[in-house]
Design a protein around this motif. Structure first.
Motif, PDB file in Angstrom:
ATOM      1  N   ARG A   1      12.876 111.600 -60.831  1.00  9.67           N
ATOM      2  CA  ARG A   1      13.386 110.285 -61.241  1.00  9.67           C
ATOM      3  C   ARG A   1      12.374 109.189 -60.890  1.00  9.67           C
ATOM      4  O   ARG A   1      12.094 108.302 -61.709  1.00  9.67           O
ATOM      5  CB  ARG A   1      14.737 110.019 -60.568  1.00  9.67           C
ATOM      6  CG  ARG A   1      15.502 108.894 -61.215  1.00  9.67           C
ATOM      7  CD  ARG A   1      16.960 108.849 -60.798  1.00  9.67           C
ATOM      8  NE  ARG A   1      17.109 108.401 -59.419  1.00  9.67           N
ATOM      9  CZ  ARG A   1      17.820 109.059 -58.484  1.00  9.67           C
ATOM     10  NH1 ARG A   1      18.445 110.178 -58.763  1.00  9.67           N
ATOM     11  NH2 ARG A   1      17.900 108.596 -57.262  1.00  9.67           N
TER      12      ARG A   1
ATOM     13  N   THR B   1       9.108 109.604 -60.513  1.00 12.50           N
ATOM     14  CA  THR B   1       7.935 109.810 -61.363  1.00 12.50           C
ATOM     15  C   THR B   1       8.159 109.221 -62.751  1.00 12.50           C
ATOM     16  O   THR B   1       7.308 108.499 -63.279  1.00 12.50           O
ATOM     17  CB  THR B   1       7.595 111.315 -61.461  1.00 12.50           C
ATOM     18  OG1 THR B   1       7.327 111.810 -60.149  1.00 12.50           O
ATOM     19  CG2 THR B   1       6.395 111.559 -62.352  1.00 12.50           C
ATOM     20  N   ALA B   2       9.298 109.511 -63.339  1.00 11.40           N
ATOM     21  CA  ALA B   2       9.600 109.008 -64.682  1.00 11.40           C
ATOM     22  C   ALA B   2       9.672 107.487 -64.685  1.00 11.40           C
ATOM     23  O   ALA B   2       9.156 106.826 -65.601  1.00 11.40           O
ATOM     24  CB  ALA B   2      10.907 109.613 -65.185  1.00 11.40           C
ATOM     25  N   THR B   3      10.274 106.914 -63.667  1.00 18.98           N
ATOM     26  CA  THR B   3      10.410 105.462 -63.609  1.00 18.98           C
ATOM     27  C   THR B   3       9.052 104.801 -63.413  1.00 18.98           C
ATOM     28  O   THR B   3       8.751 103.785 -64.057  1.00 18.98           O
ATOM     29  CB  THR B   3      11.393 105.059 -62.494  1.00 18.98           C
ATOM     30  OG1 THR B   3      12.652 105.703 -62.734  1.00 18.98           O
ATOM     31  CG2 THR B   3      11.603 103.542 -62.470  1.00 18.98           C
TER      32      THR B   3
ATOM     33  N   ARG C   1       6.175 106.010 -64.363  1.00 19.52           N
ATOM     34  CA  ARG C   1       5.476 106.179 -65.635  1.00 19.52           C
ATOM     35  C   ARG C   1       5.945 105.138 -66.650  1.00 19.52           C
ATOM     36  O   ARG C   1       5.134 104.480 -67.302  1.00 19.52           O
ATOM     37  CB  ARG C   1       5.712 107.592 -66.164  1.00 19.52           C
ATOM     38  CG  ARG C   1       4.844 107.982 -67.338  1.00 19.52           C
ATOM     39  CD  ARG C   1       5.054 109.427 -67.735  1.00 19.52           C
ATOM     40  NE  ARG C   1       4.538 110.328 -66.700  1.00 19.52           N
ATOM     41  CZ  ARG C   1       5.236 111.314 -66.143  1.00 19.52           C
ATOM     42  NH1 ARG C   1       6.472 111.567 -66.517  1.00 19.52           N
ATOM     43  NH2 ARG C   1       4.693 112.080 -65.225  1.00 19.52           N
ATOM     44  N   ASP C   2       7.259 104.964 -66.758  1.00 20.40           N
ATOM     45  CA  ASP C   2       7.812 103.979 -67.695  1.00 20.40           C
ATOM     46  C   ASP C   2       7.392 102.550 -67.305  1.00 20.40           C
ATOM     47  O   ASP C   2       7.038 101.735 -68.161  1.00 20.40           O
ATOM     48  CB  ASP C   2       9.343 104.058 -67.741  1.00 20.40           C
ATOM     49  CG  ASP C   2       9.837 105.332 -68.378  1.00 20.40           C
ATOM     50  OD1 ASP C   2       9.037 106.034 -69.058  1.00 20.40           O
ATOM     51  OD2 ASP C   2      11.037 105.647 -68.194  1.00 20.40           O
ATOM     52  N   HIS C   3       7.428 102.282 -66.016  1.00 22.02           N
ATOM     53  CA  HIS C   3       7.061 100.961 -65.523  1.00 22.02           C
ATOM     54  C   HIS C   3       5.593 100.641 -65.847  1.00 22.02           C
ATOM     55  O   HIS C   3       5.262  99.539 -66.261  1.00 22.02           O
ATOM     56  CB  HIS C   3       7.313 100.891 -64.012  1.00 22.02           C
ATOM     57  CG  HIS C   3       7.130  99.543 -63.421  1.00 22.02           C
ATOM     58  ND1 HIS C   3       8.032  98.538 -63.587  1.00 22.02           N
ATOM     59  CD2 HIS C   3       6.118  99.037 -62.670  1.00 22.02           C
ATOM     60  CE1 HIS C   3       7.598  97.458 -62.956  1.00 22.02           C
ATOM     61  NE2 HIS C   3       6.437  97.739 -62.404  1.00 22.02           N
TER      62      HIS C   3
ATOM     63  N   ARG D   1       3.839 101.834 -68.337  1.00 22.42           N
ATOM     64  CA  ARG D   1       3.711 101.647 -69.794  1.00 22.42           C
ATOM     65  C   ARG D   1       4.152 100.247 -70.220  1.00 22.42           C
ATOM     66  O   ARG D   1       3.672  99.718 -71.213  1.00 22.42           O
ATOM     67  CB  ARG D   1       4.556 102.677 -70.537  1.00 22.42           C
ATOM     68  CG  ARG D   1       3.960 104.052 -70.513  1.00 22.42           C
ATOM     69  CD  ARG D   1       4.800 105.009 -71.341  1.00 22.42           C
ATOM     70  NE  ARG D   1       4.359 106.367 -71.100  1.00 22.42           N
ATOM     71  CZ  ARG D   1       5.149 107.389 -70.935  1.00 22.42           C
ATOM     72  NH1 ARG D   1       6.452 107.254 -70.993  1.00 22.42           N
ATOM     73  NH2 ARG D   1       4.662 108.596 -70.716  1.00 22.42           N
ATOM     74  N   GLU D   2       5.071  99.674 -69.478  1.00 24.95           N
ATOM     75  CA  GLU D   2       5.599  98.351 -69.834  1.00 24.95           C
ATOM     76  C   GLU D   2       4.634  97.234 -69.480  1.00 24.95           C
ATOM     77  O   GLU D   2       4.804  96.121 -69.957  1.00 24.95           O
ATOM     78  CB  GLU D   2       6.948  98.122 -69.138  1.00 24.95           C
ATOM     79  CG  GLU D   2       8.043  99.039 -69.633  1.00 24.95           C
ATOM     80  CD  GLU D   2       9.305  98.959 -68.790  1.00 24.95           C
ATOM     81  OE1 GLU D   2       9.364  98.143 -67.847  1.00 24.95           O
ATOM     82  OE2 GLU D   2      10.232  99.737 -69.070  1.00 24.95           O
ATOM     83  N   ARG D   3       3.662  97.496 -68.671  1.00 26.13           N
ATOM     84  CA  ARG D   3       2.720  96.443 -68.245  1.00 26.13           C
ATOM     85  C   ARG D   3       1.781  96.063 -69.321  1.00 26.13           C
ATOM     86  O   ARG D   3       1.391  96.622 -70.209  1.00 26.13           O
ATOM     87  CB  ARG D   3       1.914  96.920 -67.042  1.00 26.13           C
ATOM     88  CG  ARG D   3       2.752  96.939 -65.806  1.00 26.13           C
ATOM     89  CD  ARG D   3       1.910  97.270 -64.629  1.00 26.13           C
ATOM     90  NE  ARG D   3       2.786  97.273 -63.460  1.00 26.13           N
ATOM     91  CZ  ARG D   3       2.396  97.676 -62.296  1.00 26.13           C
ATOM     92  NH1 ARG D   3       1.186  98.081 -62.108  1.00 26.13           N
ATOM     93  NH2 ARG D   3       3.210  97.640 -61.288  1.00 26.13           N
TER      94      ARG D   3
END
Length: 150
Positions: free
Chosen positions: A138, A140-142, A144-146, A148-150
């Protein structure tokens, strides 16, 4: 700084420490069957089928040159062989030989016995391990997503 952020940093430090200890014990286990952890990792990544050195390096998250050195050693030891790549003439496929598969099985058997003993000594259950993995996945996924949003 929040208490959660401090605890997160400590968790990451613990993960690094666990990874380091696991690498050191893996190196010792590999040595017991005349191998290195680097060879073991490449044998493992080749176990699901032939791939290029670059493909193996990507899968392992390592530099292509370091994987090439290990592949060269494995080929010399008859644990792997190169074959023509129909998709790319200059990038041969690397595959395990029968001896390579046998060596990998020996490494896995030795590792499974050792890790099972460690888990018993640590008194960890399947639920403990599943819960720890769920938290790490959880995070790791967060992360990674965070990113990508930058």
């Amino acid at each position: 700084m929040t208490e959660e952020a401090d605890l997160y940093r400590l968790l990451i430090a613990d993960v690094y420490e666990l990874a380091g200890e696991s690498r050191r014990t893996s190196e010792a286990l590999a040595g017991e069957v005349g191998q290195t952890a680097a060879r073991w990792h490449v044998l493992s990544v080749l176990s699901d089928g032939p791939r290029t050195v670059a493909g193996a390096a990507r899968r392992l998250g390592l530099a292509r040159q370091s994987v090439q050195r290990v592949v060269t050693d494995l080929v010399r030891a008859d644990l792997a062989r190169l074959r023509t790549n129909p998709d790319h003439a200059r990038a041969p496929l690397v595959e395990l030989t029968a001896e390579g598969r046998s060596t990998l099985r020996a490494l896995v058997r030795r590792s499974d016995a050792d890790r099972s003993a460690v888990l018993r000594e640590a008194d960890l259950t399947r639920d403990d391990l599943d819960g720890a993995r769920a938290v790490l996945r959880r995070l790791t996924a967060t992360l990674r997503d965070h990113a990508r949003e930058r």
